[in-house]
Each structure stands twice: as structure tokens, then as C-alpha cells.
Design a protein around this motif. Sequence first.
Motif, short mmCIF file in Angstrom:
data_model
loop_
_atom_site.label_atom_id
_atom_site.label_comp_id
_atom_site.label_asym_id
_atom_site.label_seq_id
_atom_site.Cartn_x
_atom_site.Cartn_y
_atom_site.Cartn_z
N ALA A 138 0.83 -1.21 0.00
CA ALA A 138 0.00 0.00 0.00
C ALA A 138 0.86 1.25 0.00
O ALA A 138 0.58 2.22 -0.73
N LEU A 139 1.93 1.26 0.79
CA LEU A 139 2.83 2.41 0.83
C LEU A 139 3.57 2.58 -0.49
O LEU A 139 3.77 3.71 -0.96
N GLU A 140 3.99 1.47 -1.08
CA GLU A 140 4.69 1.55 -2.37
C GLU A 140 3.79 2.10 -3.46
O GLU A 140 4.19 2.98 -4.24
N TYR A 141 2.55 1.61 -3.53
CA TYR A 141 1.63 2.09 -4.56
C TYR A 141 1.28 3.56 -4.33
O TYR A 141 1.09 4.32 -5.28
N ILE A 146 -0.11 5.60 -7.75
CA ILE A 146 -1.17 4.78 -8.35
C ILE A 146 -2.50 5.19 -7.73
O ILE A 146 -2.68 5.13 -6.51
N PRO A 147 -3.46 5.63 -8.55
CA PRO A 147 -4.67 6.27 -8.01
C PRO A 147 -5.54 5.38 -7.14
O PRO A 147 -6.18 5.87 -6.21
N GLU A 148 -5.59 4.07 -7.44
CA GLU A 148 -6.53 3.22 -6.73
C GLU A 148 -5.94 1.82 -6.53
O GLU A 148 -5.34 1.26 -7.46
N TYR A 149 -6.16 1.28 -5.33
CA TYR A 149 -5.62 -0.03 -4.97
C TYR A 149 -6.67 -0.77 -4.16
O TYR A 149 -7.18 -0.26 -3.18
N VAL A 161 -9.95 -0.51 0.23
CA VAL A 161 -9.74 0.35 -0.93
C VAL A 161 -8.87 1.54 -0.52
O VAL A 161 -9.20 2.25 0.43
N GLN A 162 -7.77 1.73 -1.23
CA GLN A 162 -6.92 2.90 -1.03
C GLN A 162 -7.00 3.78 -2.26
O GLN A 162 -6.76 3.30 -3.37
N ARG A 163 -7.32 5.05 -2.06
CA ARG A 163 -7.40 5.99 -3.17
C ARG A 163 -6.57 7.22 -2.87
O ARG A 163 -6.50 7.68 -1.72
N VAL A 169 -4.51 10.56 1.15
CA VAL A 169 -4.71 9.12 0.94
C VAL A 169 -5.94 8.72 1.73
O VAL A 169 -5.99 8.90 2.95
N VAL A 170 -6.94 8.18 1.04
CA VAL A 170 -8.19 7.78 1.68
C VAL A 170 -8.28 6.26 1.65
O VAL A 170 -8.14 5.65 0.59
#
Length: 213
Positions: A138-141, A146-149, A161-163, A169-170
Motif C-alpha cells: 500500500a505504501l509503495e503504490y 497509483i490512483p486506486e488499490y 480500498v486505497q485511493r 490518501v483515503v
Amino acid sequence: MRVMVVGPQKELIPGPYVVRVGGWTLERYLAEAPESQIWEFVRGEVVMHSPATAEHQDVVIFLLRLLAGYCEAKGWGKVLAGPAALRVLPDVVREPDLFVVPPEEVSVARGVPLTVRPALVVEVTSPATRSMDLQEKALEYQEAGIPEYWVIDSERREVVVQRLEGSAVVVERLQGGRLLSRAVPGFWLEMGWLFQEPLPPAAVCLERILSEA
């Protein structure tokens, strides 16, 4: 290179496991990492994953059919799956379960490792990889912009979901309802589909997604 993970009595350990071995270079990783297994390169270490379970692959293939079918129908981007190697950062190469390359980068999505920036990355997690997926990756993306994970957690029946929203960062933990992507325009799915046993027919779900997109 063939690697076997064994216990103290030299018995083969079937998994799940994650093995990290230091002292590697990116050049060695690209030359020796097998195409048939998930191997990643992270700051001088190779990260080797145990073979995926059938249940894991069922969810990955279901999502692949939905995302690839949607992107093809809409003429938007390109969907790739692991073990396609993605250079997330200069010293980090990951092999996500799925990722969506936006239209403007499709023409340069070539070779190994890929140097594109996906619009969406999806990992189907397991107890062996959960902390890595939710923290390290998550930290790398996030650092890579990267907009969405998405992290699909079948055991806990939730999606994390990480956006990226501007400089913020939400992170959301979702356990029901509709999951709407903001990075892949118009794509959505019902959370319940992911945890249904057996999984619903992907063609039926895709038809519904397209009818409402």
C-alpha cells in the motif's frame, strides 16, 4: 531457478508462505526469476510466494473476466495479470494479481519489467500476504502515485480500498454494497459477488455491469 521450501526435517512445506532472500540485484532477478511463479524484487531482496490456492485463483479469474471484458467493451485501457512484472519504484518490482493500464500508457506496456503507472491495482490477499498487501505494498503504490488499490480479503469478507485524492490518501474497508472504481470510469461490482460460493457466472455479472455503466 527452482526453489523448494522445506522444514527442519527436510519435508516439503506446501504453503502458504512468503520467503524473502537478500543479496539480489535487479539484473539477477530479471534474469533468474521464473515466469511460472510469483517472485518480486524489493530493495535487494527477492520475495517468493507459495503456489496460489484454487480459491484464490477463482477470485482472480472472476475479476479478470469482469475487468478485461469491461475495458474491452468500453475501449478503455488494458488489463494484465501476475506474474506480469511491474516496476513500481526504481528498486521495487511487484507482480500484482491484476492491474489496469490506462489508455494513454497502453502503447508502452511492453517488455519486462513494465514501467507503466496503472490506474488500478488489485491484490487477492491471504493470511500469508495480508500484512504485506495492506502495509508494504500500500505504501509503495501510494509513493508511486497509483490512483486506486484494492485488497480483496475473502477470509474476512471485505475489500480494503486505497485511493489518492489530491495530496490525501483515503482508505476504506467495505463489507457490502456496491464497489465503484473511480480510476476505471464506470466500472463497478457488487461486493457480494466476490464472496458468493460458488462465484456467480462472470458473463452474467459483466452484462449487468455494462448495462448500468
